[in-house]
Design a protein around this motif. Structure first.
Motif, short mmCIF file in Angstrom:
data_model
loop_
_atom_site.label_atom_id
_atom_site.label_comp_id
_atom_site.label_asym_id
_atom_site.label_seq_id
_atom_site.Cartn_x
_atom_site.Cartn_y
_atom_site.Cartn_z
N ALA A 5 -19.38 47.02 63.31
CA ALA A 5 -20.69 46.85 62.68
C ALA A 5 -20.66 45.74 61.64
N GLU A 6 -21.77 45.05 61.53
CA GLU A 6 -21.91 44.01 60.52
C GLU A 6 -22.11 44.66 59.16
N LEU A 7 -21.45 44.15 58.16
CA LEU A 7 -21.59 44.66 56.80
C LEU A 7 -21.73 43.48 55.85
N ALA A 8 -22.88 43.40 55.20
CA ALA A 8 -23.10 42.37 54.19
C ALA A 8 -23.18 43.07 52.83
N LEU A 9 -22.50 42.52 51.87
CA LEU A 9 -22.51 43.07 50.52
C LEU A 9 -23.28 42.14 49.59
N ALA A 10 -24.09 42.72 48.72
CA ALA A 10 -24.84 41.94 47.74
C ALA A 10 -23.98 41.74 46.50
N VAL A 11 -23.99 40.54 45.98
CA VAL A 11 -23.27 40.19 44.76
C VAL A 11 -24.32 39.77 43.73
N ASP A 12 -24.42 40.50 42.65
CA ASP A 12 -25.39 40.22 41.59
C ASP A 12 -24.77 39.21 40.62
N CYS A 13 -25.18 37.96 40.73
CA CYS A 13 -24.60 36.90 39.89
C CYS A 13 -24.91 37.10 38.42
N ARG A 18 -22.81 38.49 33.00
CA ARG A 18 -22.75 39.41 31.85
C ARG A 18 -21.35 39.98 31.68
N ALA A 19 -20.74 40.41 32.78
CA ALA A 19 -19.41 41.01 32.72
C ALA A 19 -18.35 40.01 32.26
N ARG A 31 -14.65 32.00 36.23
CA ARG A 31 -14.45 31.56 37.63
C ARG A 31 -13.26 32.28 38.25
N ALA A 32 -12.17 32.36 37.53
CA ALA A 32 -10.97 33.03 38.04
C ALA A 32 -11.23 34.52 38.27
N ALA A 33 -11.91 35.16 37.33
CA ALA A 33 -12.21 36.58 37.47
C ALA A 33 -13.14 36.83 38.65
N ALA A 34 -14.15 35.99 38.82
CA ALA A 34 -15.08 36.15 39.95
C ALA A 34 -14.36 35.99 41.27
N LEU A 35 -13.52 34.97 41.39
CA LEU A 35 -12.78 34.74 42.63
C LEU A 35 -11.84 35.90 42.94
N GLN A 36 -11.15 36.38 41.93
CA GLN A 36 -10.22 37.49 42.12
C GLN A 36 -10.98 38.75 42.56
N GLY A 37 -12.09 39.03 41.89
CA GLY A 37 -12.88 40.21 42.22
C GLY A 37 -13.48 40.14 43.61
N LEU A 38 -14.01 38.97 43.98
CA LEU A 38 -14.62 38.82 45.30
C LEU A 38 -13.58 38.88 46.40
N ALA A 39 -12.38 38.34 46.16
CA ALA A 39 -11.30 38.43 47.14
C ALA A 39 -10.89 39.88 47.34
N ALA A 40 -10.79 40.65 46.25
CA ALA A 40 -10.43 42.06 46.35
C ALA A 40 -11.52 42.84 47.07
N LEU A 72 -16.97 26.68 40.95
CA LEU A 72 -16.95 28.01 41.56
C LEU A 72 -17.44 27.95 43.01
N VAL A 73 -18.48 27.20 43.27
CA VAL A 73 -19.00 27.08 44.63
C VAL A 73 -17.94 26.44 45.53
#
Length: 102
Positions: A5-13, A18-19, A31-40, A72-73
């Motif tokens: 099944a296709e699964l798309a996740l929303a990421v609230d920028c 804020r975080a 940037r590093a935290a976002a990349l690490q979190g999105l990879a996980a 980041l992009v």
């Protein structure tokens, strides 16, 4: 590999910003935290896609300026952990961008 099944996740920028506590998601630590979190997130859930809500925040610098080539992009586009994940940008706040960036 093949996925069921296709699964798309929303990421609230906005929540990412804020975080991070930074003025921009393009600040090195944010940037590093976002990349690490999105990879996980991608490793855990194996989504077919990530939908970036308020994606204009991915393109802004510390002064709120639209960046020509936001780091980041660039890093998201070439991250090995995200190579099989579609990245989709959904704008939510185009009025925040300078008119020449639209």
């Amino acid at each position: 590999g093949a996925r069921g099944a296709e699964l798309a996740l929303a990421v609230d920028c906005e929540a990412l910003l804020r975080a991070s506590g930074a003025r921009s998601l393009n600040a090195p630590a944010a940037r590093a935290a976002a990349l690490q979190g999105l990879a996980a997130l991608a490793a855990l859930h194996q989504p077919s896609g990530l939908l970036f809500e308020s994606a204009e925040l991915l393109c802004l610098g510390d002064a709120g300026n639209a960046m020509e080539a936001p780091p980041l992009v660039e890093e998201l586009a070439f991250a090995p952990e995200l190579q099989d994940v579609r990245l989709v940008a959904a704008g939510g706040g185009a009025p925040r961008l300078p008119s020449h960036a639209l």
